[in-house]
Design a protein around this motif. Structure first.
Motif, short mmCIF file in Angstrom:
data_model
loop_
_atom_site.label_atom_id
_atom_site.label_comp_id
_atom_site.label_asym_id
_atom_site.label_seq_id
_atom_site.Cartn_x
_atom_site.Cartn_y
_atom_site.Cartn_z
N GLY A 103 -135.71 35.11 -19.51
CA GLY A 103 -134.51 35.35 -20.30
C GLY A 103 -134.71 35.01 -21.76
O GLY A 103 -134.23 35.72 -22.65
N VAL A 104 -135.44 33.94 -22.03
CA VAL A 104 -135.71 33.55 -23.41
C VAL A 104 -136.63 34.58 -24.08
O VAL A 104 -136.53 34.84 -25.28
CB VAL A 104 -136.31 32.13 -23.48
N ASN A 105 -137.53 35.19 -23.30
CA ASN A 105 -138.32 36.30 -23.86
C ASN A 105 -137.41 37.35 -24.46
O ASN A 105 -137.63 37.84 -25.57
CB ASN A 105 -139.20 36.93 -22.78
N THR A 111 -137.23 41.89 -25.48
CA THR A 111 -137.87 42.46 -24.30
C THR A 111 -138.25 41.32 -23.37
O THR A 111 -138.55 40.21 -23.82
CB THR A 111 -139.12 43.28 -24.66
N PHE A 112 -138.23 41.60 -22.08
CA PHE A 112 -138.67 40.59 -21.12
C PHE A 112 -140.19 40.44 -21.13
O PHE A 112 -140.72 39.42 -20.68
CB PHE A 112 -138.24 40.97 -19.69
N HIS A 113 -140.90 41.47 -21.65
CA HIS A 113 -142.35 41.50 -21.50
C HIS A 113 -143.03 41.72 -22.86
O HIS A 113 -143.60 42.78 -23.12
CB HIS A 113 -142.76 42.61 -20.52
N PRO A 114 -142.98 40.71 -23.74
CA PRO A 114 -143.66 40.86 -25.02
C PRO A 114 -145.17 40.94 -24.82
O PRO A 114 -145.72 40.35 -23.89
CB PRO A 114 -143.27 39.59 -25.78
N GLU A 126 -141.35 38.02 -33.13
CA GLU A 126 -140.17 37.25 -32.70
C GLU A 126 -139.01 37.62 -33.62
O GLU A 126 -138.88 37.11 -34.73
CB GLU A 126 -140.45 35.75 -32.81
N ASN A 127 -138.15 38.50 -33.15
CA ASN A 127 -137.05 38.93 -34.02
C ASN A 127 -135.79 38.10 -33.86
O ASN A 127 -134.87 38.21 -34.65
CB ASN A 127 -136.75 40.42 -33.82
N MET A 128 -135.73 37.26 -32.81
CA MET A 128 -134.60 36.34 -32.59
C MET A 128 -133.27 37.08 -32.53
O MET A 128 -132.23 36.55 -32.88
CB MET A 128 -134.57 35.27 -33.69
N LYS A 353 -140.00 36.10 -11.95
CA LYS A 353 -139.52 37.48 -11.97
C LYS A 353 -138.39 37.60 -12.98
O LYS A 353 -137.44 36.81 -12.98
CB LYS A 353 -139.04 37.89 -10.58
N ALA A 354 -138.49 38.59 -13.86
CA ALA A 354 -137.47 38.85 -14.86
C ALA A 354 -136.33 39.67 -14.26
O ALA A 354 -136.40 40.12 -13.11
CB ALA A 354 -138.08 39.58 -16.05
N HIS A 355 -135.27 39.89 -15.06
CA HIS A 355 -134.12 40.67 -14.60
C HIS A 355 -134.50 42.07 -14.17
O HIS A 355 -133.83 42.68 -13.32
CB HIS A 355 -133.07 40.77 -15.72
N ASP A 356 -135.57 42.62 -14.75
CA ASP A 356 -135.95 43.99 -14.41
C ASP A 356 -136.81 44.07 -13.15
O ASP A 356 -137.30 45.14 -12.79
CB ASP A 356 -136.67 44.65 -15.58
#
Length: 447
Positions: A103-105, A111-114, A126-128, A353-356
């Motif tokens: 989630g912090v990603n 994106t969940f997968h930088p 890191e666009n915050m 596991k991410a949300h996706d």
């Protein structure tokens, strides 16, 4: 030996302050001023949301003079930045933002997968700007007002206790959590320099499951007194263990029975001048005094007021350094990108596991989001704002506490993350102040 500073007995004759090994203390040495360290770690507030609205010093890198906006849908360029941070966040947050590593990603990179390789090369990755998007995803809402609570901030009149503490002591505005993730991995890093590969609040933290050496073991091995005072719960499924109870050693050594005590004992020991050399405080989590949603901000303010006044009015005050920080940002927004490509505590990784539905793997080589941190003592300047760490080459983060304790008491660094971390002993002055407030304002309870 000429000029040697002999460490005296503490206010309580039953507690002897150990002379740091391999350190020769002189009267003008910062170590001669500090005999007791108190650390209080609160929960789940970023710097911008909690301290970003402070106005007493224009040097604070917060939100008062910064237009900070996010998008409801970070993947849709047409939306741009359609939700902007505003003042007067709610006393009780309506939602508890996602603060898992995946989630912090999203919050940091949209994106969940930088691409971790590109992330390390390009700090601007890191666009915050994904805090509102993550809030929208987690709570399945397109309500901008609701989602904006992830980035809204408090005004000084809402947090008079913290504001007064900041005005009177040292505020760090570039202090980062150890892990861009949840509570227990951050608290493990704070107290041992690593989470041993744990990136979630898993069962190991409730069963003395962490095998690494902690600050508590290290202090015991060096005859430095400590206590973990706590208003928490213990055991799996019952809440959060006090941090000393994360570690296997604490249970097998019996220190869980002798060195973990109820918070009521802290108040009694402070009043009697019997605090140990190292005091570590766990608040309740997560309903009323920790600031973790749904804890009311006003009740958390009452709690830190009580801790401060107990320390300030203790017979040990003149030789005390009190550090107040927050374990992690809790999913709340911040505009300053955390440092990347920093040393991890070890070579273990965490996968979740991410949300996706796709897995992410994290190597602990990024710091977490900024959190509000105060350095409190009669030996620090009034109203100083401390920016980037200048000592030791690294940034301020939770392991700055252990690194500074190592300098204070002549201890060894347990992990590379500790070695990296900037220390803050240069903020200890040679002048003991007489203007430190004995009491703080009462918190404001919303009507």
């Amino acid at each position: 030996m000429t000029g040697l500073w002999i460490v005296a007995l503490a206010a309580s004759a039953s507690i002897v302050q150990a002379i740091p090994k391999n350190i020769e203390l002189h009267a003008d040495d910062w170590r001669s001023k500090i005999k007791n360290v108190v650390v209080l770690v609160e929960e789940n507030r970023s710097f911008d949301t909690f301290a970003g609205g402070l106005t007493y010093n224009r040097d604070i890198n917060g939100l008062v003079n910064h237009n900070y906006c996010n998008s409801m849908n970070a993947s849709d360029p047409a939306q741009h930045d359609d939700v902007c941070a505003g003042p007067r966040a709610n006393d009780v947050a309506p939602d508890d933002p996602n603060h898992s590593i995946s989630g912090v990603n999203m919050q940091l990179f949209s994106t969940f997968h930088p691409n971790e390789v590109e992330v390390d090369k390009n700090h601007a990755a890191e666009n915050m700007r994904g805090f509102v998007t993550e809030q929208s995803i987690t709570f399945n809402t397109l309500n901008k007002t609701r989602a904006a609570e992830a980035i809204n901030y408090y005004t000084p009149d809402q947090i008079p206790v913290f504001n007064n503490m900041a005005e009177n002591y040292v505020l760090f505005d570039r202090w980062f959590a150890s892990v861009p993730g949840p509570t227990n991995p951050n608290r493990a890093y704070l107290t041992s320099g690593t989470s041993h590969g744990h990136g979630s609040n898993d069962n190991a933290f409730g069963v003395y499951g962490l095998p690494q050496k902690s600050i508590f073991q290290q202090l015991s091995e060096n005859d430095i007194t400590w206590m973990n005072y706590q208003n928490s719960t213990t055991g799996p499924g019952k809440g959060f263990n006090p941090d000393a109870a994360f570690y296997t050693w604490t249970g097998t050594s019996g220190k869980n029975k002798t060195n973990i005590a109820p918070l009521t004992q802290f108040y009694a020991d402070a009043k009697a001048g019997k605090l140990p050399q190292f005091t570590y405080i766990n608040p309740e989590c997560c309903s009323y005094q920790s600031f973790h949603p749904p804890s009311p901000i006003s009740v958390g303010e009452k709690f830190i007021k009580g801790i401060y006044e107990a320390v300030r009015n203790s017979p040990q005050w003149d030789s005390t350094l009190f550090i107040l920080t927050f374990d992690e940002h809790g999913g709340f927004g911040d505009h300053v990108p955390p440092p990347m490509n920093v040393p991890a505590g070890d070579d273990l990784t965490h996968t979740e596991k991410a949300h996706d539905g796709k897995n992410i793997t994290f190597d602990f080589k990024r710091l977490g989001v900024r959190v509000p941190t105060l350095l409190i003592s009669p030996w620090v300047e009034k109203g100083k704002v401390e920016h980037k760490g200048t000592n030791n080459g690294g940034e301020y983060n939770h392991n700055s506490i252990m690194k500074t304790l190592n300098e204070l008491w002549g201890l060894e660094d347990l992990t590379p993350r500790i070695t990296y971390s900037s220390t803050f002993e240069h903020l200890i002055t040679n002048r003991k102040r007489k203007d430190t407030p004995a009491t703080l304002p009462d918190p404001v309870v919303p009507r």
